[in-house]
Design a protein around this motif. Structure first.
Motif, PDB file in Angstrom:
ATOM      1  N   GLY A 159      14.759  -7.606 -16.083  1.00  0.00           N
ATOM      2  CA  GLY A 159      15.527  -9.170 -15.668  1.00  0.00           C
ATOM      3  C   GLY A 159      15.860  -8.803 -14.088  1.00  0.00           C
ATOM      4  N   GLU A 160      15.562  -7.731 -13.530  1.00  0.00           N
ATOM      5  CA  GLU A 160      15.958  -7.691 -12.030  1.00  0.00           C
ATOM      6  C   GLU A 160      14.648  -7.458 -11.080  1.00  0.00           C
ATOM      7  OE1 GLU A 160      18.945  -7.733 -11.240  1.00  0.00           O
ATOM      8  OE2 GLU A 160      20.240  -7.312 -12.864  1.00  0.00           O
ATOM      9  N   LEU A 161      14.843  -7.989  -9.823  1.00  0.00           N
ATOM     10  CA  LEU A 161      13.732  -7.831  -8.669  1.00  0.00           C
ATOM     11  C   LEU A 161      14.109  -6.996  -7.867  1.00  0.00           C
ATOM     12  CD1 LEU A 161      12.850 -11.721  -8.524  1.00  0.00           C
ATOM     13  CD2 LEU A 161      11.843  -9.977 -10.115  1.00  0.00           C
ATOM     14  N   PHE A 162      13.089  -5.899  -7.478  1.00  0.00           N
ATOM     15  CA  PHE A 162      13.328  -4.949  -6.316  1.00  0.00           C
ATOM     16  C   PHE A 162      12.366  -5.330  -5.387  1.00  0.00           C
ATOM     17  CE2 PHE A 162      15.255  -3.316 -10.337  1.00  0.00           C
ATOM     18  CZ  PHE A 162      16.407  -2.838  -9.761  1.00  0.00           C
ATOM     19  N   TRP A 163      12.474  -5.866  -4.318  1.00  0.00           N
ATOM     20  CA  TRP A 163      11.768  -6.229  -3.152  1.00  0.00           C
ATOM     21  C   TRP A 163      11.673  -5.094  -1.974  1.00  0.00           C
ATOM     22  CZ3 TRP A 163      13.140  -8.681   1.707  1.00  0.00           C
ATOM     23  CH2 TRP A 163      12.319  -8.823   2.274  1.00  0.00           C
ATOM     24  N   GLY A 164      10.272  -4.923  -1.676  1.00  0.00           N
ATOM     25  CA  GLY A 164       9.997  -4.065  -0.566  1.00  0.00           C
ATOM     26  C   GLY A 164      10.154  -2.706  -0.763  1.00  0.00           C
ATOM     27  N   GLU A 165       9.066  -1.989  -0.337  1.00  0.00           N
ATOM     28  CA  GLU A 165       8.858  -0.523  -0.300  1.00  0.00           C
ATOM     29  C   GLU A 165      10.089   0.282   0.016  1.00  0.00           C
ATOM     30  OE1 GLU A 165       8.663   3.500   0.698  1.00  0.00           O
ATOM     31  OE2 GLU A 165       9.092   1.965   2.355  1.00  0.00           O
ATOM     32  N   ASP A 166      10.861  -0.451   0.826  1.00  0.00           N
ATOM     33  CA  ASP A 166      12.296   0.412   1.026  1.00  0.00           C
ATOM     34  C   ASP A 166      13.266   0.016   0.079  1.00  0.00           C
ATOM     35  OD1 ASP A 166      12.672  -2.658   1.479  1.00  0.00           O
ATOM     36  OD2 ASP A 166      13.620  -2.441   3.579  1.00  0.00           O
ATOM     37  N   ALA A 167      12.972  -0.675  -1.111  1.00  0.00           N
ATOM     38  CA  ALA A 167      14.003  -0.860  -2.188  1.00  0.00           C
ATOM     39  C   ALA A 167      13.521   0.262  -3.336  1.00  0.00           C
ATOM     40  CB  ALA A 167      14.010  -2.247  -2.559  1.00  0.00           C
ATOM     41  N   THR A 168      12.523   1.183  -2.806  1.00  0.00           N
ATOM     42  CA  THR A 168      12.312   2.264  -4.009  1.00  0.00           C
ATOM     43  C   THR A 168      13.521   2.943  -4.330  1.00  0.00           C
ATOM     44  OG1 THR A 168      10.044   2.135  -3.013  1.00  0.00           O
ATOM     45  CG2 THR A 168      10.786   4.069  -4.595  1.00  0.00           C
ATOM     46  N   GLY A 169      14.391   3.160  -3.221  1.00  0.00           N
ATOM     47  CA  GLY A 169      15.533   3.997  -3.548  1.00  0.00           C
ATOM     48  C   GLY A 169      16.489   3.278  -4.403  1.00  0.00           C
ATOM     49  N   TYR A 205       0.955  -1.272   0.154  1.00  0.00           N
ATOM     50  CA  TYR A 205       0.083   0.043  -0.044  1.00  0.00           C
ATOM     51  C   TYR A 205       0.717   1.251  -0.060  1.00  0.00           C
ATOM     52  CZ  TYR A 205      -2.872   3.730   2.046  1.00  0.00           C
ATOM     53  OH  TYR A 205      -3.245   5.049   2.376  1.00  0.00           O
ATOM     54  N   LEU A 206       1.799   1.179   0.845  1.00  0.00           N
ATOM     55  CA  LEU A 206       2.703   2.563   0.913  1.00  0.00           C
ATOM     56  C   LEU A 206       3.393   2.725  -0.425  1.00  0.00           C
ATOM     57  CD1 LEU A 206       3.886   2.056   4.641  1.00  0.00           C
ATOM     58  CD2 LEU A 206       2.361   3.620   3.736  1.00  0.00           C
ATOM     59  N   GLN A 207       4.091   1.590  -0.991  1.00  0.00           N
ATOM     60  CA  GLN A 207       4.509   1.937  -2.318  1.00  0.00           C
ATOM     61  C   GLN A 207       3.844   2.319  -3.396  1.00  0.00           C
ATOM     62  OE1 GLN A 207       6.810  -1.564  -4.265  1.00  0.00           O
ATOM     63  NE2 GLN A 207       8.429  -0.265  -4.227  1.00  0.00           N
ATOM     64  N   TRP A 208       2.596   1.793  -3.252  1.00  0.00           N
ATOM     65  CA  TRP A 208       1.626   2.125  -4.357  1.00  0.00           C
ATOM     66  C   TRP A 208       1.434   3.684  -4.020  1.00  0.00           C
ATOM     67  CZ3 TRP A 208       0.216   0.741  -8.773  1.00  0.00           C
ATOM     68  CH2 TRP A 208      -1.084   1.168  -9.524  1.00  0.00           C
ATOM     69  N   LYS A 209       0.886   4.104  -3.174  1.00  0.00           N
ATOM     70  CA  LYS A 209       0.351   5.243  -2.756  1.00  0.00           C
ATOM     71  C   LYS A 209       1.480   6.429  -2.756  1.00  0.00           C
ATOM     72  CE  LYS A 209      -3.227   5.985  -2.274  1.00  0.00           C
ATOM     73  NZ  LYS A 209      -4.307   6.045  -3.079  1.00  0.00           N
ATOM     74  N   SER A 210       2.454   6.026  -2.842  1.00  0.00           N
ATOM     75  CA  SER A 210       3.807   7.009  -3.034  1.00  0.00           C
ATOM     76  C   SER A 210       4.439   6.809  -4.337  1.00  0.00           C
ATOM     77  CB  SER A 210       4.805   7.054  -1.755  1.00  0.00           C
ATOM     78  OG  SER A 210       5.339   5.491  -1.593  1.00  0.00           O
ATOM     79  N   ARG A 211       4.000   6.252  -5.365  1.00  0.00           N
ATOM     80  CA  ARG A 211       4.511   5.950  -6.481  1.00  0.00           C
ATOM     81  C   ARG A 211       4.994   6.916  -7.428  1.00  0.00           C
ATOM     82  NH1 ARG A 211      -0.689   4.816  -6.944  1.00  0.00           N
ATOM     83  NH2 ARG A 211      -1.769   5.409  -8.955  1.00  0.00           N
TER      84      ARG A 211
END
Length: 209
Positions: free
Chosen positions: A169-179, A16-22
């Protein structure tokens, strides 16, 4: 604009947090929502969710509340958590993963703190999305199969948690991986440095039985 698959489950407050802060992606990347079942993913990889580990549960909830405040995202937990997300996920799938459907379910669950496992809440959400028979719509074999296939595809791609952005081809897991995701967008060679490449060859020193 470049697009990336965004694997999520509505049970995840971090999703939710990642989506709402996209908006942090600043027009460089569009997240293409792909609903999956976190519980099935955890079973596949032999993991437990953070809310299933007693001392980790409160810490996780505090981290979510703190992060929401830091991001300026309205946030309230639903009356019980974890909850069964299957019906809510099927509603999003039935509406072709539309962004307004993702918003509506997430807002009900984590902005307004409502029980999206309850059919009466989903029916109300559905009316706002111009769906007259939510129960009938989400009960079809096609919708159930599409959600199952989404989850199986995610597993095949190596997705092990939510939210996960799959990009080039890369995976970024978690809201804290946004950076880190933003860093990769700015520098596509981010994982090609000698330090990063060395991480791929680290041997396993010990394994729990």
């Amino acid at each position: 604009m470049e697009e990336a698959d965004w694997y999520f489950d509505v049970v995840s407050p971090f999703a939710y947090l990642q989506w709402k802060s996209r908006a942090r992606l600043d027009g460089r990347l569009r997240l293409r929502p792909v609903p999956i079942v976190l519980g099935a993913l955890l079973t596949h990889w032999g993991q437990k969710g953070p809310a299933e580990i007693a001392p980790k549960r409160l810490h996780t909830y505090r981290a979510c509340q703190w992060r929401a405040t830091e991001l300026g995202v309205p946030f309230r937990f639903p009356p019980a958590h974890p909850f069964n997300p299957i019906a809510a996920l099927r509603l999003i799938v039935a509406l072709d993963n539309r962004e307004d459907a993702v918003d509506a379910v997430f807002d009900a669950a984590f902005r307004d703190g409502r029980d999206v496992a309850a059919i009466e809440v989903l029916e109300e959400i559905g009316r706002g999305l111009r769906v007259s028979d939510v129960a009938g719509l989400i009960g079809t074999a096609e919708v159930k199969q599409r959600l199952r296939e989404n989850t199986e595809t995610a597993q095949a791609r190596g997705v092990f948690g939510v939210p996960t952005v799959a990009l080039r081809g890369e995976l970024f897991w978690g809201e804290d991986a946004t950076g880190m995701l933003l860093g990769f967008l700015a520098n596509p060679e981010l994982f090609q440095s000698s330090e990063m490449k060395a991480l791929e060859a680290i041997p396993v020193g010990a394994q729990r039985k």
